[in-house]
Motif scaffolding. Structure first.
Motif, PDB file in Angstrom:
ATOM      1  N   UNK A 121      -3.479  -9.472  -7.802  1.00 52.70           N
ATOM      2  CA  UNK A 121      -2.673  -8.297  -7.479  1.00 52.70           C
ATOM      3  C   UNK A 121      -2.817  -7.234  -8.563  1.00 52.70           C
ATOM      4  N   UNK A 122      -2.707  -7.648  -9.814  1.00 57.29           N
ATOM      5  CA  UNK A 122      -2.796  -6.694 -10.927  1.00 57.29           C
ATOM      6  C   UNK A 122      -4.170  -6.020 -10.975  1.00 57.29           C
ATOM      7  N   UNK A 123      -5.222  -6.800 -10.758  1.00 56.57           N
ATOM      8  CA  UNK A 123      -6.570  -6.233 -10.775  1.00 56.57           C
ATOM      9  C   UNK A 123      -6.756  -5.218  -9.646  1.00 56.57           C
ATOM     10  N   UNK A 124      -6.310  -5.576  -8.445  1.00 57.23           N
ATOM     11  CA  UNK A 124      -6.438  -4.647  -7.312  1.00 57.23           C
ATOM     12  C   UNK A 124      -5.550  -3.415  -7.493  1.00 57.23           C
ATOM     13  N   UNK A 125      -4.359  -3.608  -8.000  1.00 59.81           N
ATOM     14  CA  UNK A 125      -3.450  -2.481  -8.216  1.00 59.81           C
ATOM     15  C   UNK A 125      -4.008  -1.528  -9.271  1.00 59.81           C
ATOM     16  N   UNK A 126      -4.522  -2.078 -10.372  1.00 63.83           N
ATOM     17  CA  UNK A 126      -5.102  -1.237 -11.416  1.00 63.83           C
ATOM     18  C   UNK A 126      -6.268  -0.424 -10.871  1.00 63.83           C
ATOM     19  N   UNK A 127      -7.133  -1.066 -10.106  1.00 59.57           N
ATOM     20  CA  UNK A 127      -8.291  -0.364  -9.535  1.00 59.57           C
ATOM     21  C   UNK A 127      -7.834   0.734  -8.579  1.00 59.57           C
ATOM     22  N   UNK A 128      -6.865   0.433  -7.735  1.00 64.81           N
ATOM     23  CA  UNK A 128      -6.384   1.417  -6.755  1.00 64.81           C
ATOM     24  C   UNK A 128      -5.735   2.616  -7.447  1.00 64.81           C
ATOM     25  N   UNK A 129      -4.917   2.365  -8.449  1.00 61.53           N
ATOM     26  CA  UNK A 129      -4.241   3.449  -9.167  1.00 61.53           C
ATOM     27  C   UNK A 129      -5.255   4.284  -9.951  1.00 61.53           C
ATOM     28  N   UNK A 130      -6.212   3.614 -10.585  1.00 65.73           N
ATOM     29  CA  UNK A 130      -7.257   4.318 -11.335  1.00 65.73           C
ATOM     30  C   UNK A 130      -8.059   5.214 -10.388  1.00 65.73           C
ATOM     31  N   UNK A 131      -8.467   4.672  -9.239  1.00 64.87           N
ATOM     32  CA  UNK A 131      -9.247   5.437  -8.242  1.00 64.87           C
ATOM     33  C   UNK A 131      -8.449   6.631  -7.729  1.00 64.87           C
ATOM     34  N   UNK A 185       9.826 -11.730 -11.265  1.00 62.83           N
ATOM     35  CA  UNK A 185       8.708 -12.400 -10.640  1.00 62.83           C
ATOM     36  C   UNK A 185       7.406 -11.932 -11.293  1.00 62.83           C
ATOM     37  N   UNK A 186       6.599 -12.858 -11.714  1.00 62.65           N
ATOM     38  CA  UNK A 186       5.328 -12.531 -12.358  1.00 62.65           C
ATOM     39  C   UNK A 186       4.279 -12.192 -11.299  1.00 62.65           C
ATOM     40  N   UNK A 187       3.570 -11.083 -11.514  1.00 61.65           N
ATOM     41  CA  UNK A 187       2.544 -10.686 -10.558  1.00 61.65           C
ATOM     42  C   UNK A 187       1.255 -11.447 -10.833  1.00 61.65           C
ATOM     43  N   UNK A 188       0.540 -11.767  -9.777  1.00 61.41           N
ATOM     44  CA  UNK A 188      -0.691 -12.549  -9.905  1.00 61.41           C
ATOM     45  C   UNK A 188      -1.823 -11.696 -10.475  1.00 61.41           C
ATOM     46  N   UNK A 189      -2.825 -12.388 -10.983  1.00 58.68           N
ATOM     47  CA  UNK A 189      -4.005 -11.731 -11.536  1.00 58.68           C
ATOM     48  C   UNK A 189      -4.670 -10.843 -10.481  1.00 58.68           C
TER      49      UNK A 189
END
Length: 142
Positions: A7-17, A1-5
């Motif tokens: 989701x990826x943007x929020x996930x990247x920000x959360x993991x980075x933070x 399943x391809x993740x949406x834009x």
């Protein structure tokens, strides 16, 4: 399943933070404080409205962030040119030291995030992220 834009943007920000705050645990910094320190490093003596806009923080939220930073001795607010209506935010020596720590951790996190990217890919990524931010902030009142 391809993740949406989104989701990826929020996930990247959360993991980075999360990675950044974990690395800064010893400095006892809370969410919001690293980006304020990072901004003040190059804009020492900025007004609160300027900081809020640059850091994409609501003014009321910034006030509480700055209050905690002032209590911890990272910043001081003072008048400039006898203007009593506006207070400007300055880094203390402790704040300057912490801003150096924050800068190093931002660099480490960025290096980890962009591992395996070519210099051209890194620049293209920054360009696209700037453009996304510009698109999202267009016509938004801060």
């Amino acid at each position: 399943m391809e993740q949406s834009f989104h989701y990826l943007l929020m996930a990247d920000q959360a993991v980075f933070q999360k990675r950044l705050l974990n690395a800064l645990k010893k400095a006892s910094l809370t969410a919001g404080q690293p980006k304020v320190l990072d901004y003040l490093k190059d804009h020492d003596g900025a007004g609160q409205k300027e900081i809020a806009a640059a850091c994409h923080i609501e003014p009321a939220t910034l006030t509480s962030v700055l209050n905690r930073m002032e209590e911890k001795g990272m910043i001081e607010r003072r008048m400039r040119n006898g203007n009593r209506r506006s207070l400007y935010v300055f880094l203390t020596e402790k704040g300057k030291e912490l801003s150096d720590v924050v800068e190093r951790e931002f660099d480490r996190a960025e290096e980890q995030a962009l591992a395996g990217f070519s210099p051209e890919e890194r620049e293209e990524c920054r360009r696209m992220l700037r453009r996304i931010c510009e698109n999202l902030t267009e016509n938004v009142k801060e």
